[in-house]
Scaffold this active site. Structure first.
Site, mmCIF file in Angstrom:
data_model
loop_
_atom_site.group_PDB
_atom_site.id
_atom_site.type_symbol
_atom_site.label_atom_id
_atom_site.label_comp_id
_atom_site.label_asym_id
_atom_site.label_seq_id
_atom_site.Cartn_x
_atom_site.Cartn_y
_atom_site.Cartn_z
ATOM 1 N N ASN A 15 50.144 -6.734 47.836
ATOM 2 C CA ASN A 15 48.872 -6.478 48.517
ATOM 3 C C ASN A 15 47.980 -5.750 47.520
ATOM 4 O O ASN A 15 48.328 -4.655 47.088
ATOM 5 C CB ASN A 15 49.124 -5.618 49.765
ATOM 6 C CG ASN A 15 47.852 -5.031 50.335
ATOM 7 O OD1 ASN A 15 46.773 -5.600 50.165
ATOM 8 N ND2 ASN A 15 47.961 -3.906 51.006
ATOM 9 N N GLY A 16 46.876 -6.374 47.124
ATOM 10 C CA GLY A 16 45.978 -5.724 46.171
ATOM 11 C C GLY A 16 45.412 -6.737 45.192
ATOM 12 O O GLY A 16 45.444 -7.941 45.448
ATOM 13 N N TRP A 21 45.306 -12.107 52.951
ATOM 14 C CA TRP A 21 43.850 -12.271 52.968
ATOM 15 C C TRP A 21 43.497 -12.612 51.533
ATOM 16 O O TRP A 21 43.623 -11.773 50.632
ATOM 17 C CB TRP A 21 43.174 -10.972 53.401
ATOM 18 C CG TRP A 21 41.699 -11.122 53.628
ATOM 19 C CD1 TRP A 21 41.084 -11.522 54.774
ATOM 20 C CD2 TRP A 21 40.652 -10.867 52.678
ATOM 21 N NE1 TRP A 21 39.725 -11.534 54.595
ATOM 22 C CE2 TRP A 21 39.430 -11.140 53.327
ATOM 23 C CE3 TRP A 21 40.624 -10.448 51.348
ATOM 24 C CZ2 TRP A 21 38.199 -11.011 52.699
ATOM 25 C CZ3 TRP A 21 39.392 -10.320 50.724
ATOM 26 C CH2 TRP A 21 38.195 -10.589 51.395
ATOM 27 N N LYS A 31 41.323 -6.358 58.839
ATOM 28 C CA LYS A 31 41.062 -5.036 59.416
ATOM 29 C C LYS A 31 40.884 -3.953 58.349
ATOM 30 O O LYS A 31 39.973 -3.142 58.431
ATOM 31 C CB LYS A 31 42.225 -4.675 60.345
ATOM 32 C CG LYS A 31 42.050 -3.376 61.073
ATOM 33 C CD LYS A 31 41.132 -3.535 62.244
ATOM 34 C CE LYS A 31 40.885 -2.236 62.979
ATOM 35 N NZ LYS A 31 39.622 -2.312 63.738
ATOM 36 N N LYS A 39 28.973 -6.401 65.999
ATOM 37 C CA LYS A 39 30.049 -6.879 66.880
ATOM 38 C C LYS A 39 29.854 -8.363 67.202
ATOM 39 O O LYS A 39 30.810 -9.138 67.177
ATOM 40 C CB LYS A 39 30.081 -6.112 68.209
ATOM 41 C CG LYS A 39 30.656 -4.752 68.294
ATOM 42 C CD LYS A 39 32.091 -4.567 67.922
ATOM 43 C CE LYS A 39 32.260 -4.494 66.452
ATOM 44 N NZ LYS A 39 32.368 -3.211 65.846
ATOM 45 N N GLU A 45 30.478 -10.617 63.992
ATOM 46 C CA GLU A 45 31.828 -10.748 63.436
ATOM 47 C C GLU A 45 32.794 -11.472 64.345
ATOM 48 O O GLU A 45 33.703 -12.134 63.848
ATOM 49 C CB GLU A 45 32.389 -9.405 62.966
ATOM 50 C CG GLU A 45 32.750 -8.432 64.047
ATOM 51 C CD GLU A 45 33.322 -7.133 63.482
ATOM 52 O OE1 GLU A 45 34.014 -7.153 62.470
ATOM 53 O OE2 GLU A 45 33.056 -6.084 64.093
ATOM 54 N N HIS A 75 6.475 -5.110 62.280
ATOM 55 C CA HIS A 75 6.328 -5.194 60.823
ATOM 56 C C HIS A 75 6.995 -6.447 60.260
ATOM 57 O O HIS A 75 7.283 -6.527 59.076
ATOM 58 C CB HIS A 75 6.891 -3.917 60.177
ATOM 59 C CG HIS A 75 6.178 -2.681 60.615
ATOM 60 N ND1 HIS A 75 4.898 -2.383 60.211
ATOM 61 C CD2 HIS A 75 6.546 -1.703 61.483
ATOM 62 C CE1 HIS A 75 4.504 -1.256 60.787
ATOM 63 N NE2 HIS A 75 5.491 -0.828 61.571
ATOM 64 N N ARG A 108 45.767 -7.349 59.029
ATOM 65 C CA ARG A 108 45.403 -7.048 57.644
ATOM 66 C C ARG A 108 45.004 -8.287 56.842
ATOM 67 O O ARG A 108 44.586 -8.199 55.695
ATOM 68 C CB ARG A 108 46.576 -6.360 56.933
ATOM 69 C CG ARG A 108 47.045 -5.096 57.611
ATOM 70 C CD ARG A 108 48.172 -4.477 56.835
ATOM 71 N NE ARG A 108 47.740 -4.102 55.523
ATOM 72 C CZ ARG A 108 47.165 -2.960 55.206
ATOM 73 N NH1 ARG A 108 46.956 -2.055 56.146
ATOM 74 N NH2 ARG A 108 46.789 -2.701 53.985
ATOM 75 N N GLU A 123 25.179 -1.668 65.461
ATOM 76 C CA GLU A 123 26.595 -1.869 65.792
ATOM 77 C C GLU A 123 26.762 -3.048 66.769
ATOM 78 O O GLU A 123 27.680 -3.864 66.628
ATOM 79 C CB GLU A 123 27.166 -0.566 66.379
ATOM 80 C CG GLU A 123 28.579 -0.621 66.902
ATOM 81 C CD GLU A 123 29.624 -1.020 65.870
ATOM 82 O OE1 GLU A 123 29.328 -1.090 64.669
ATOM 83 O OE2 GLU A 123 30.767 -1.299 66.295
ATOM 84 N N CYS A 153 45.959 -7.843 53.251
ATOM 85 C CA CYS A 153 47.313 -8.387 53.165
ATOM 86 C C CYS A 153 48.292 -7.374 53.762
ATOM 87 O O CYS A 153 48.114 -6.168 53.643
ATOM 88 C CB CYS A 153 47.787 -8.706 51.753
ATOM 89 S SG CYS A 153 46.758 -9.875 50.898
#
Ligand code: M6R
Length: 616
Positions: free
Chosen positions: A101-102, A75, A611, A493, A496, A512, A27, A489, A2
């Site tokens: 925010n929280g 968010w 983010k 990428k 997401e 395996h 955010r 990584e 947020c």
């Protein structure tokens, strides 16, 4: 997560809030809202969707007038992202309004208590509980808003950055923080409030970053007073000069922030090592490391804690530090570390890696490591962030603002810092011959040029390959040694930003289990530079080939062996083995980017993500 923005001063608040929210949209972006004091009343507009949706709605509803106001981009944590759950939230009387925010963890018992006292709730949010708690305290104690906020916050468990306005005192905004960031911009007869400094960068370069458990009353034409929430003691405000500039937070002609940030890598890697990698003198000098060199060289073990891409950078560092400095390294997800009673000894060094410096799990893991007596060193990008302040020493990556949710330049600059750290430790411990050490310094200095070359030569190939595989439902990424974390990584990428299921594996692990997935429709991206375990990787490629998998190989320029086997190859410049992750990652970033664009995905703001993950 947020983003919050507030303004009080002589300008129109509306454009400042809208522009600020757009800058903070990284955010969280599932709903947005704003409230303005128009001289008589508080007017609010809010909606599910992005800040651009809010802009349309606010203009239609005429919520654009006022010199005092605040806004929020969300968010969702509690309650689905709909209009009602969007912030701001009013108290029952309609006099108090909040953005937050929280997470208020104990909101349920507080809500039950407030319901018993006659409060009704429109939304499912914890935030609406907090504003009504503040209202109840204000009524009961017959006190001013600031005091009521303070008393209420002392009853709350959780994390917050809040801003509250009382319609009866519209010349002030009360703000407070615990666990979520809050910056105050100090202008001429005006103040700005925001989750980071980007919303006010063009108005002032003076900022105060509130510390945890601090609150402030931001009052028109009065100096800001900061107090401790717990004991009401006054705190001397520390005004910082901002280093950020407007250019850094704009797209600069690129279609997406992610692409801009991918292309910034040559220059930001240089910024990362500038003044630290002193090739002429044959040394590396990093203040945070020099000041604590003994702690590092005496360390029995280094434990790296991080999340997501930063965790992948930590894995690369594990290989590099063990190889160069011969210190055992363990890499842990911060979210696991913090909840599992880890064994940490006084002679352990903990390295916390975080782009944002605000990741809640990493922050909590740092606190735990410190409690257990470890020395904690931070590798952060955002200057002045919570993690950079919570760690006992550290090194900034100097990558500049990273706005695309998918981390790119943060990864390569983190690896650069950690490589310099490993080299410095190798030198101090005498675990690397000087000739080799000098060779690394020279090679590291050349990396920005090679990244530049990789960007130029691999983009078209990545785009062409993206066009072929953009509709694949699955994708495998394989690497060995230093490039195993790069495989992880690469897969992250792709997942997401394009929503394609992807997995990264050490190439040798295929047999395996995962090799069962291979058929003619499975694209397998193999990182195969001509160093280290090249022959082994060639064998792994053969195994996939004989099961009809489609091979996309990242190879060193001039490679012939893999070229003969692979369906597609992308060439990168040659470098020494330990530095290959800085180059092999480039085509993987570009491949994900092009696939996401071709699939019509929102590259910079992928669904369900934010983010800064400031909730656990
Ligand atoms: O800010 P941090 O580096 O602490 O963030 C950690 C992760 O949330 C972050 O790397 C995330 O995985 C990115 N979206 C990856 O691209």
């Amino acid at each position: 997560m947020c983003g919050i923005v507030g303004y009080i001063g002589h300008r129109d608040a509306y454009p400042i809030i809208i522009k600020g929210l757009k800058r903070l949209e990284y955010r969280g972006y599932d709903s947005a809202g704003l409230v303005l004091y128009d001289g008589a009343d508080l007017k609010m507009s809010k909606t599910k969707g992005k800040v651009s949706d809010l802009e349309l709605k606010a203009e239609k509803e005429g919520t654009t007038i006022g010199k005092v106001g605040m806004g929020h981009t969300r968010w969702a944590t509690h309650g689905v992202p709909n209009d009602v759950n969007s912030h701001p939230h009013f108290s029952n009387s309609g006099k108090l309004v909040i953005i937050h925010n929280g997470i208020i963890e104990n909101y349920e018992p507080l809500k039950i208590e407030l319901i018993k006292r006659g409060y009704v709730f429109k939304s499912d949010t914890d935030t609406e509980v907090l504003i009504n708690l503040i209202e109840e305290v204000k009524k009961k104690e017959n006190c001013k808003l600031g005091k009521a906020v303070q008393i209420a916050l002392n009853q709350v468990v959780g994390a917050y950055a809040i801003a509250v306005i009382d319609v009866e005192k519209p010349d002030e905004i009360v703000v407070a923080r615990l666990g979520s960031p809050l910056a105050l911009g100090i202008g001429e007869n005006e103040y700005f409030i925001a989750s980071d400094a980007s919303p006010f960068i063009e108005y002032t370069s003076n900022a105060i970053y509130l510390e945890d458990e601090e609150m402030a009353i931001v009052r028109l034409n009065k100096p800001i007073k900061i107090r401790k929430i717990k004991d009401d003691s006054l705190v001397d405000p520390y005004i910082q000069e901002l280093q950020m500039n407007l250019e850094q937070i704009e797209k600069g002609g690129y279609d997406h922030f992610m692409l801009k940030e991918i292309y910034e890598q040559p220059s930001v890697i240089k910024d990362t090592y500038r003044g630290r990698l002193l090739v002429d003198q044959g040394i590396i000098r990093m203040a945070g490391v020099e000041d604590n060199l003994e702690k590092f060289t005496n360390a029995k073990r280094i434990v790296i804690i991080a999340c997501g891409t930063s965790w992948h950078a930590g894995l690369v560092a594990e290989y590099i530090i063990e190889e160069f400095a011969r210190i055992p390294v363990e890499v842990e997800y911060a979210s696991e570390f913090r909840y599992r009673n880890p064994i940490i000894n006084k002679d352990d060094v903990v390295i916390a890696i975080s782009q944002s410096g605000e990741t809640a799990d990493t922050l909590a893991a740092i606190k735990l490591a410190k409690e257990k007596g470890a020395f904690v060193f931070g590798v952060c990008n955002v200057v002045g962030s919570s993690i950079s302040r919570e760690t006992q020493a550290g090194a900034y990556t100097h990558a500049g603002p990273e706005i695309g949710v998918a981390s790119t330049k943060a990864f390569t600059t983190q690896i650069t810092v950690l490589t310099m750290l490993a080299l410095r430790l190798a030198k101090a411990k005498g675990t690397m011959p000087n000739s080799e050490y000098q060779r690394y310094l020279l090679e590291l200095e050349l990396i920005p040029k090679k990244v530049e070359e990789a960007l130029q030569t691999t983009n078209e190939a990545a785009k062409a390959i993206a066009a072929i595989y953009k509709d694949s439902p699955n994708c495998l990424y394989l690497g060995r040694g230093y490039n195993f974390p790069v495989a992880l990584e690469g897969a992250l990428k792709l997942k997401e930003i394009s929503y394609i299921h992807a997995e990264g594996y050490p190439a040798a692990e295929m047999k395996h289990g995962p090799i069962a997935l291979i058929d003619e429709s499975m694209p397998v991206i193999v990182i195969a530079p001509n160093k280290g375990h090249y022959d082994k990787v060639v064998s792994n490629i053969q195994e996939i080939k004989s099961r009809s998998g489609k091979i996309i190989a990242i190879v060193t320029k001039g490679d012939t062996q893999v070229k003969a086997l692979a369906d597609h190859v992308i060439e990168i410049p040659e470098t020494t083995e330990a530095l290959t992750p800085l180059l092999t990652t480039i085509p993987l970033q570009l491949l994900s980017y092009h696939i996401a664009v071709m699939r019509g995905c929102n590259v910079d703001q992928p669904r369900n993500l934010a983010k800064s993950v400031t909730v656990e």
